[in-house]
Design a protein around this motif. Sequence first.
Motif, PDB file in Angstrom:
ATOM      1  N   ALA A 139       0.930  -1.259   0.056  1.00 17.73           N
ATOM      2  CA  ALA A 139       0.012   0.139  -0.015  1.00 17.73           C
ATOM      3  C   ALA A 139       0.834   1.160   0.114  1.00 17.73           C
ATOM      4  N   ILE A 140       1.887   1.169   0.847  1.00 20.82           N
ATOM      5  CA  ILE A 140       2.746   2.376   0.586  1.00 20.82           C
ATOM      6  C   ILE A 140       3.552   2.502  -0.583  1.00 20.82           C
ATOM      7  N   THR A 141       4.115   1.553  -1.241  1.00 23.37           N
ATOM      8  CA  THR A 141       4.843   1.771  -2.389  1.00 23.37           C
ATOM      9  C   THR A 141       3.932   1.180  -3.418  1.00 23.37           C
ATOM     10  N   ASP A 142       2.588   1.938  -3.700  1.00 22.28           N
ATOM     11  CA  ASP A 142       1.935   1.488  -4.568  1.00 22.28           C
ATOM     12  C   ASP A 142       2.177   2.285  -5.974  1.00 22.28           C
ATOM     13  N   ASP A 143       2.318   1.313  -7.057  1.00 27.97           N
ATOM     14  CA  ASP A 143       2.744   1.856  -8.193  1.00 27.97           C
ATOM     15  C   ASP A 143       1.507   2.271  -9.255  1.00 27.97           C
ATOM     16  N   SER A 144       0.238   2.232  -8.458  1.00 28.47           N
ATOM     17  CA  SER A 144      -0.958   2.816  -9.102  1.00 28.47           C
ATOM     18  C   SER A 144      -0.973   4.267  -9.156  1.00 28.47           C
ATOM     19  N   VAL A 145      -0.182   4.801  -8.275  1.00 24.19           N
ATOM     20  CA  VAL A 145      -0.468   6.575  -8.134  1.00 24.19           C
ATOM     21  C   VAL A 145       0.070   7.101  -9.508  1.00 24.19           C
ATOM     22  N   ARG A 146      -0.940   7.731  -9.832  1.00 25.17           N
ATOM     23  CA  ARG A 146      -0.708   8.483 -11.230  1.00 25.17           C
ATOM     24  C   ARG A 146      -1.409   9.937 -11.069  1.00 25.17           C
ATOM     25  N   VAL A 147      -0.483  10.619 -11.722  1.00 28.11           N
ATOM     26  CA  VAL A 147      -1.015  12.154 -11.999  1.00 28.11           C
ATOM     27  C   VAL A 147      -1.675  12.509 -13.042  1.00 28.11           C
ATOM     28  N   SER A 148      -2.925  12.959 -13.026  1.00 27.20           N
ATOM     29  CA  SER A 148      -3.523  13.345 -14.274  1.00 27.20           C
ATOM     30  C   SER A 148      -4.184  14.642 -13.922  1.00 27.20           C
TER      31      SER A 148
ATOM     32  N   ALA B  84      -1.588  10.339  -1.745  1.00 28.03           N
ATOM     33  CA  ALA B  84      -0.408   9.980  -1.804  1.00 28.03           C
ATOM     34  C   ALA B  84       0.766  10.998  -1.825  1.00 28.03           C
ATOM     35  N   ALA B  85       1.810  10.865  -1.670  1.00 26.50           N
ATOM     36  CA  ALA B  85       2.967  11.896  -1.589  1.00 26.50           C
ATOM     37  C   ALA B  85       3.458  12.401  -3.000  1.00 26.50           C
ATOM     38  N   TYR B  86       3.484  13.536  -3.365  1.00 24.73           N
ATOM     39  CA  TYR B  86       3.871  14.214  -4.683  1.00 24.73           C
ATOM     40  C   TYR B  86       5.250  14.630  -4.744  1.00 24.73           C
ATOM     41  N   THR B  87       5.786  14.790  -5.866  1.00 27.97           N
ATOM     42  CA  THR B  87       7.013  15.788  -5.908  1.00 27.97           C
ATOM     43  C   THR B  87       6.547  16.880  -6.933  1.00 27.97           C
TER      44      THR B  87
ATOM     45  N   SER C  37       8.069  31.634 -18.847  1.00 24.58           N
ATOM     46  CA  SER C  37       8.582  30.468 -19.526  1.00 24.58           C
ATOM     47  C   SER C  37       8.668  29.043 -18.809  1.00 24.58           C
ATOM     48  N   THR C  38       8.066  29.343 -17.312  1.00 22.09           N
ATOM     49  CA  THR C  38       8.358  28.270 -16.510  1.00 22.09           C
ATOM     50  C   THR C  38       7.306  26.956 -16.824  1.00 22.09           C
ATOM     51  N   CYS C  39       7.729  25.828 -16.717  1.00 25.34           N
ATOM     52  CA  CYS C  39       6.716  24.839 -16.729  1.00 25.34           C
ATOM     53  C   CYS C  39       7.010  23.891 -15.405  1.00 25.34           C
ATOM     54  N   PHE C  40       5.703  23.306 -15.132  1.00 29.37           N
ATOM     55  CA  PHE C  40       5.928  22.350 -13.720  1.00 29.37           C
ATOM     56  C   PHE C  40       5.652  20.926 -14.077  1.00 29.37           C
ATOM     57  N   VAL C  41       6.422  20.143 -13.490  1.00 28.14           N
ATOM     58  CA  VAL C  41       6.317  18.614 -13.512  1.00 28.14           C
ATOM     59  C   VAL C  41       5.786  18.016 -12.110  1.00 28.14           C
ATOM     60  N   VAL C  42       4.626  17.467 -12.364  1.00 28.57           N
ATOM     61  CA  VAL C  42       4.360  16.863 -10.825  1.00 28.57           C
ATOM     62  C   VAL C  42       4.284  15.271 -11.123  1.00 28.57           C
ATOM     63  N   ARG C  43       4.825  14.415 -10.365  1.00 23.32           N
ATOM     64  CA  ARG C  43       4.979  13.118 -10.249  1.00 23.32           C
ATOM     65  C   ARG C  43       4.913  12.465  -8.810  1.00 23.32           C
ATOM     66  N   PRO C  44       4.551  11.322  -8.913  1.00 24.31           N
ATOM     67  CA  PRO C  44       4.590  10.638  -7.342  1.00 24.31           C
ATOM     68  C   PRO C  44       5.985  10.698  -6.986  1.00 24.31           C
ATOM     69  N   ALA C  45       5.921  10.694  -5.372  1.00 27.10           N
ATOM     70  CA  ALA C  45       6.995  10.925  -4.598  1.00 27.10           C
ATOM     71  C   ALA C  45       8.021   9.849  -4.684  1.00 27.10           C
TER      72      ALA C  45
ATOM     73  N   GLN D   7       6.902   7.924 -15.779  1.00 33.54           N
ATOM     74  CA  GLN D   7       7.194   8.191 -14.227  1.00 33.54           C
ATOM     75  C   GLN D   7       5.809   8.468 -13.706  1.00 33.54           C
ATOM     76  N   ARG D   8       4.787   8.100 -14.480  1.00 34.86           N
ATOM     77  CA  ARG D   8       3.459   8.400 -14.212  1.00 34.86           C
ATOM     78  C   ARG D   8       3.045   9.853 -13.673  1.00 34.86           C
ATOM     79  N   GLY D   9       3.784  10.885 -14.468  1.00 31.15           N
ATOM     80  CA  GLY D   9       3.434  12.179 -13.805  1.00 31.15           C
ATOM     81  C   GLY D   9       2.896  13.138 -15.262  1.00 31.15           C
ATOM     82  N   ALA D  10       2.836  14.186 -14.796  1.00 35.23           N
ATOM     83  CA  ALA D  10       2.241  15.122 -15.628  1.00 35.23           C
ATOM     84  C   ALA D  10       2.830  16.649 -15.787  1.00 35.23           C
ATOM     85  N   ALA D  11       2.851  17.431 -16.576  1.00 33.65           N
ATOM     86  CA  ALA D  11       3.411  18.395 -16.913  1.00 33.65           C
ATOM     87  C   ALA D  11       2.583  19.602 -17.441  1.00 33.65           C
ATOM     88  N   SER D  12       2.664  20.911 -16.974  1.00 33.42           N
ATOM     89  CA  SER D  12       1.893  22.078 -17.475  1.00 33.42           C
ATOM     90  C   SER D  12       2.884  23.407 -17.309  1.00 33.42           C
TER      91      SER D  12
END
Length: 185
Positions: free
Chosen positions: A83-92, A112-115, A149-157, A173-178
């Motif tokens: 449960a702690i190391t769940d790979d199903s964490v995805r940013v969308s 979950a924890a995100y970076t 000109s900055t973009c942001f990337v969010v992904r699971p920790a 990496q199951r992340g997203a950018a904007s």
Amino acid sequence: MTDRIAAPTARSSQTVIGLSTGQPALNPHVGVRTLGSGASVLPELSEAPARERPWWRHPAFLVSMILTLLALIGAAVWFVIAAITDDSVRVSGLSISIEGGNAHLDWSGPDAAYTLYAVDADGSATDLTQLVRGTEAWLPAAGPYYDDSTCFVVRPAGRTGDVTLDPAGLESQRGAASCIADAAS
């Protein structure tokens, strides 16, 4: 000979130890009687009747119960770690909006924890994870966190590797950018 040992004579002033009137003689050669009853030293043991053990005290039952408990504890530990190391964490659905000059990042995902990383135009990434609260982050306009000109990337920790804006890298990496340029005011 018995008289001489049992009672000292008046001529000799020696005292004989271990012999006195009314005491048993310890020397068997002198002996009036010897110590002991003549029986053997240890008592005879009779065969104890075989007693049936209750089923819950058999060694096989005890071992199987201990192994069952260890298996259950192991399964619980595995479940917690999974449960702690769940790979199903995805940013969308990462979206950026500018509200009162402050940037508000919001995304969909489980609790979950995100970076969070700010990627400048030159490709350098700055870690802004300390600004993440659940599935959102507020970036004050007064801080040096972003520009046009900055973009942001969010992904699971739990994800490691280079921070990239490449869609294939983000997907792995199951992340997203904007980017700020795409922000809704």
